[in-house]
Scaffold this motif. Structure first.
Motif, mmCIF file in Angstrom:
data_model
loop_
_atom_site.group_PDB
_atom_site.id
_atom_site.type_symbol
_atom_site.label_atom_id
_atom_site.label_comp_id
_atom_site.label_asym_id
_atom_site.label_seq_id
_atom_site.Cartn_x
_atom_site.Cartn_y
_atom_site.Cartn_z
ATOM 1 N N GLU A 86 58.127 48.647 -23.616
ATOM 2 C CA GLU A 86 57.054 48.024 -23.294
ATOM 3 C C GLU A 86 56.866 47.972 -22.101
ATOM 4 O O GLU A 86 55.920 48.089 -20.971
ATOM 5 C CB GLU A 86 56.795 46.465 -23.880
ATOM 6 N N LYS A 87 58.006 47.627 -21.221
ATOM 7 C CA LYS A 87 58.153 47.455 -19.656
ATOM 8 C C LYS A 87 57.557 49.012 -19.148
ATOM 9 O O LYS A 87 56.976 48.893 -18.356
ATOM 10 C CB LYS A 87 59.403 47.193 -19.150
ATOM 11 N N ILE A 88 58.316 49.887 -19.772
ATOM 12 C CA ILE A 88 57.994 51.466 -19.329
ATOM 13 C C ILE A 88 56.660 51.849 -19.386
ATOM 14 O O ILE A 88 56.014 52.222 -18.445
ATOM 15 C CB ILE A 88 58.867 52.471 -19.752
ATOM 16 N N ILE A 89 55.996 51.597 -20.672
ATOM 17 C CA ILE A 89 54.709 51.869 -20.756
ATOM 18 C C ILE A 89 53.583 50.880 -19.893
ATOM 19 O O ILE A 89 52.771 51.630 -19.385
ATOM 20 C CB ILE A 89 54.084 51.499 -22.139
ATOM 21 N N LEU A 90 54.015 49.546 -19.719
ATOM 22 C CA LEU A 90 53.053 48.886 -18.908
ATOM 23 C C LEU A 90 53.281 49.488 -17.261
ATOM 24 O O LEU A 90 52.026 49.398 -16.718
ATOM 25 C CB LEU A 90 53.329 47.558 -18.999
ATOM 26 N N LYS A 91 54.215 49.805 -17.094
ATOM 27 C CA LYS A 91 54.264 50.339 -15.499
ATOM 28 C C LYS A 91 53.611 51.711 -15.406
ATOM 29 O O LYS A 91 53.066 51.795 -14.385
ATOM 30 C CB LYS A 91 55.707 50.725 -15.295
ATOM 31 N N ALA A 92 53.568 52.453 -16.400
ATOM 32 C CA ALA A 92 52.811 53.840 -16.489
ATOM 33 C C ALA A 92 51.303 53.191 -16.313
ATOM 34 O O ALA A 92 50.560 53.858 -15.583
ATOM 35 C CB ALA A 92 53.279 54.652 -17.676
ATOM 36 N N ILE A 93 50.768 52.404 -17.157
ATOM 37 C CA ILE A 93 49.673 52.133 -17.118
ATOM 38 C C ILE A 93 49.032 51.653 -15.635
ATOM 39 O O ILE A 93 47.972 52.007 -15.099
ATOM 40 C CB ILE A 93 48.908 51.029 -18.065
ATOM 41 N N HIS A 94 50.050 50.765 -15.104
ATOM 42 C CA HIS A 94 49.931 50.149 -13.784
ATOM 43 C C HIS A 94 49.816 51.369 -12.704
ATOM 44 O O HIS A 94 49.028 51.104 -11.817
ATOM 45 C CB HIS A 94 50.981 49.192 -13.588
ATOM 46 N N THR A 95 50.519 52.270 -13.019
ATOM 47 C CA THR A 95 50.718 53.358 -11.820
ATOM 48 C C THR A 95 49.396 54.037 -12.005
ATOM 49 O O THR A 95 48.939 54.636 -10.940
ATOM 50 C CB THR A 95 52.067 54.233 -12.392
ATOM 51 N N GLY A 96 49.061 54.347 -12.990
ATOM 52 C CA GLY A 96 47.577 55.029 -13.238
ATOM 53 C C GLY A 96 46.723 54.346 -12.609
ATOM 54 O O GLY A 96 45.572 55.095 -12.009
ATOM 55 N N GLN A 97 46.613 52.892 -13.029
ATOM 56 C CA GLN A 97 45.464 52.135 -12.196
ATOM 57 C C GLN A 97 45.599 52.105 -10.773
ATOM 58 O O GLN A 97 44.653 52.482 -10.033
ATOM 59 C CB GLN A 97 45.734 50.714 -12.625
ATOM 60 N N ARG A 98 46.896 52.035 -10.095
ATOM 61 C CA ARG A 98 47.008 52.278 -8.587
ATOM 62 C C ARG A 98 46.378 53.546 -8.146
ATOM 63 O O ARG A 98 45.849 53.729 -6.986
ATOM 64 C CB ARG A 98 48.619 52.184 -8.122
ATOM 65 N N ALA A 99 46.771 54.740 -8.913
ATOM 66 C CA ALA A 99 46.309 56.144 -8.482
ATOM 67 C C ALA A 99 44.759 56.105 -8.447
ATOM 68 O O ALA A 99 44.324 56.762 -7.448
ATOM 69 C CB ALA A 99 46.971 57.030 -9.457
ATOM 70 N N ARG A 100 44.174 55.606 -9.154
ATOM 71 C CA ARG A 100 42.739 55.291 -9.113
ATOM 72 C C ARG A 100 42.094 54.449 -8.198
ATOM 73 O O ARG A 100 41.150 54.952 -7.695
ATOM 74 C CB ARG A 100 42.165 55.247 -10.577
ATOM 75 N N LEU A 101 42.760 53.576 -8.084
ATOM 76 C CA LEU A 101 42.139 52.428 -6.949
ATOM 77 C C LEU A 101 42.588 52.830 -5.496
ATOM 78 O O LEU A 101 41.662 52.718 -4.634
ATOM 79 C CB LEU A 101 42.833 51.190 -7.169
#
Length: 398
Positions: free
Chosen positions: A119-134
Motif C-alpha cells: 500500500e505504501k509503494i502504490i500510494l507513493k507511485a500515485i503521489h509521484t504521478g501527481q507531482r509529475a503533472r503538477l
C-alpha cells in the motif's frame, strides 16, 4: 519490495493484450498482497515480493507466464513510478493511467488484498504521478489527432461559450469527444448519416443530434466545425459554407471531408489533418523535453520511499524482537510464580533467579543467531554500540 509481471503495447497490439486480460474476481480470489492493473495498453500484476514468492501458482488460473516480463525489487518500483507519471504510456504524459492506477488500488484495498508495504509503494507511485503533472508540463498539449484538433480550435477561436458541430460518429469522432468533455462549450451538435449513431454520441456529450439533411442549417449556427466522417469524397466545400459566417473548420477525416476552395472564404478558417499533425508533433516534442524533469522527481520519490521502507522494516524487526522477549518473560515469570506458590525460596532469591534466567536465554539466542551469520562484523558493531550505551548511561548517573 515488489514483483511485477507485465505485458504492454511495446510488445503486443490491442487485440493480443485483450487475450492476456485476467478475470479480476478470479485473480483476487487466488492471491493476496497483490494489485491487478489492466488498461487497453497494458496488463500488470503487482505483488508484494516478501509476501508472495511462488509465481508459478499463476498458471493455476490460466495465466501464461511466458507472455509476461517479470521485474523485481527497485527496478519494479521504478517501473511503477514511471507508469504512474505517464512515461511508460503510448502517449507520453497522458493523464488517464493515473486514474486507472488509483482505481486498481481502491479495488484491491476494498477486497482487503493490500499488505502495508504494498500500500505504501502504490500510494507513493500515485503521489509521484501527481507531482509529475503538477511540477512539469509532461501532460500539456494534445499529442493525438483528436486532442490536437480541440487544442487548435481553442487556440485560434476559443471554446468557452462556443457552439460546436461534430460531423461523424466513428473512431476519430470518439477521439475528439475525450478532449471536448473537459471544455466549457455552450452547445454541441452531432451530425451523422446514421442518425442513431449521432444520437448515441450526442447523449454521451450532453448535446443534440441532427439528421444529415439539416447540415447546412447547423453550419450557420456553429462557431467551430470538426469533421471526422468516413466518406469517400468531400462533404464540405466553398458553396456549402458561403453563408456560414465566422467559422473554424477542422478536418480530421482521411480522406479529407473538405475542399481547398474553402480557404477563399474570408470568415472561414480551415485546418486539415496535416496542420494537426504539426501541432501534435510540436506538443510531443515539448513533452519529451519535460521527461528529464519527471525522472528527477521519480529519483527523489524513490529515495524517500527507500527511507520509508527501511524504517518500516526496522520497526517490524523491533516489534518481532519485543514479542520474542515478551514470550520468554512470560515463561520465566510463570516459573517464578510457581516457585513462590510453593514457598521453596525467599522472594529476593526467586526474583534474582528470574532476572538471571531471562537474561541468559536472550543472550544465548542472540549469540546463536550471530554464529549463523556470515557477516561477523555485525556482532562486533552491536557489542560496540552496547558498550557506548553503557558508558553514556554511566555518565548520566554521575
Amino acid at each position: 519490495m515488489i514483483t511485477i509481471l507485465k505485458a504492454d503495447y511495446k510488445k503486443y497490439n490491442v487485440s493480443e493484450l485483450e487475450k492476456l486480460r485476467i478475470d479480476e474476481e478470479k485473480f483476487y480470489e487466488n492471491f493476496d498482497d497483490a494489485i491487478l492493473l489492466q488498461t487497453c495498453n497494458r496488463v500488470e500484476m503487482i505483488f508484494d515480493a516478501e509476501k508472495y514468492k511462488n509465481i508459478k501458482e499463476l498458471e493455476k488460473i490460466g495465466i501464461n507466464l511466458d507472455k509476461f516480463e517479470i521485474i523485481s525489487g527497485e527496478k519494479a518500483i521504478e517501473h511503477l513510478f514511471r507508469v504512474a507519471s505517464g512515461l511508460e504510456s503510448m502517449i507520453v504524459g497522458e493523464d488517464q493511467i493515473l486514474g486507472q492506477l488509483k482505481n486498481s488500488y481502491l479495488k484491491a484495498k476494498e477486497k482487503g488484498k493490500l499488505s502495508k508495504r504494498l500500500e505504501k509503494i502504490i500510494l507513493k507511485a500515485i503521489h509521484t504521478g501527481q507531482r509529475a503533472r503538477l511540477e512539469t508540463k509532461i501532460n500539456e498539449g494534445g499529442v493525438s489527432i483528436g486532442s490536437a484538433s480541440v487544442e487548435l480550435a481553442e487556440r485560434v477561436f476559443g471554446l468557452d461559450g462556443k457552439n460546436v458541430l461534430l460531423i461523424g460518429a466513428g473512431e476519430m469522432a470518439n477521439l475528439v469527444i475525450k478532449a471536448l468533455k473537459e471544455k466549457n462549450i455552450k452547445a454541441i451538435i452531432v451530425a451523422n448519416r446514421t442518425y442513431e449513431k449521432a444520437e448515441r454520441l450526442a447523449k454521451e456529450l450532453g448535446g443534440m443530434a441532427i439528421k444529415f439533411d439539416k447540415l447546412e442549417e447547423a453550419l450557420r449556427y456553429a462557431d467551430i466545425v470538426i469533421s471526422a466522417t468516413g466518406a469517400p469524397h468531400p462533404i464540405l466545400n466553398k458553396e456549402r459554407l458561403k453563408n456560414a459566417g465566422k467559422t473554424v473548420i477542422i478536418d480530421i477525416a482521411n480522406p479529407r471531408d473538405t475542399t481547398d476552395d474553402i480557404r477563399e472564404l474570408p470568415d472561414v478558417f480551415l485546418f486539415t489533418i496535416d496542420d494537426l499533425k504539426l501541432v501534435a508533433e510540436e506538443n510531443l516534442k515539448k513533452r519529451m523535453e519535460e521527461v528529464p524533469k519527471v525522472e528527477m522527481i521519480i529519483c527523489e520519490e524513490l529515495e524517500q520511499l527507500k527511507e520509508l521502507l527501511d524504517r518500516m522494516e526496522f520497526e517490524n524487526a523491533v516489534r518481532e524482537l519485543g514479542q520474542y522477549i515478551e514470550n520468554i518473560r512470560k515463561k520465566e515469570l510463570e516459573k517464578a510464580k510457581n516457585i513462590l506458590k510453593n514457598k521453596n525460596k525467599p522472594v529476593e532469591d526467586v526474583l534474582d533467579d528470574f532476572s538471571k534466567s531471562l537474561c541468559k536465554k536472550i543472550i544465548y539466542d542472540i549469540i546463536t543467531i550471530f554464529e549463523n551469520l556470515d557477516n561477523k562484523e555485525m556482532f562486533n558493531t552491536l557489542a560496540s554500540e552496547f558498550k557506548k550505551l553503557k558508558q553514556q548511561k554511566s555518565k548520566n548517573k554521575t
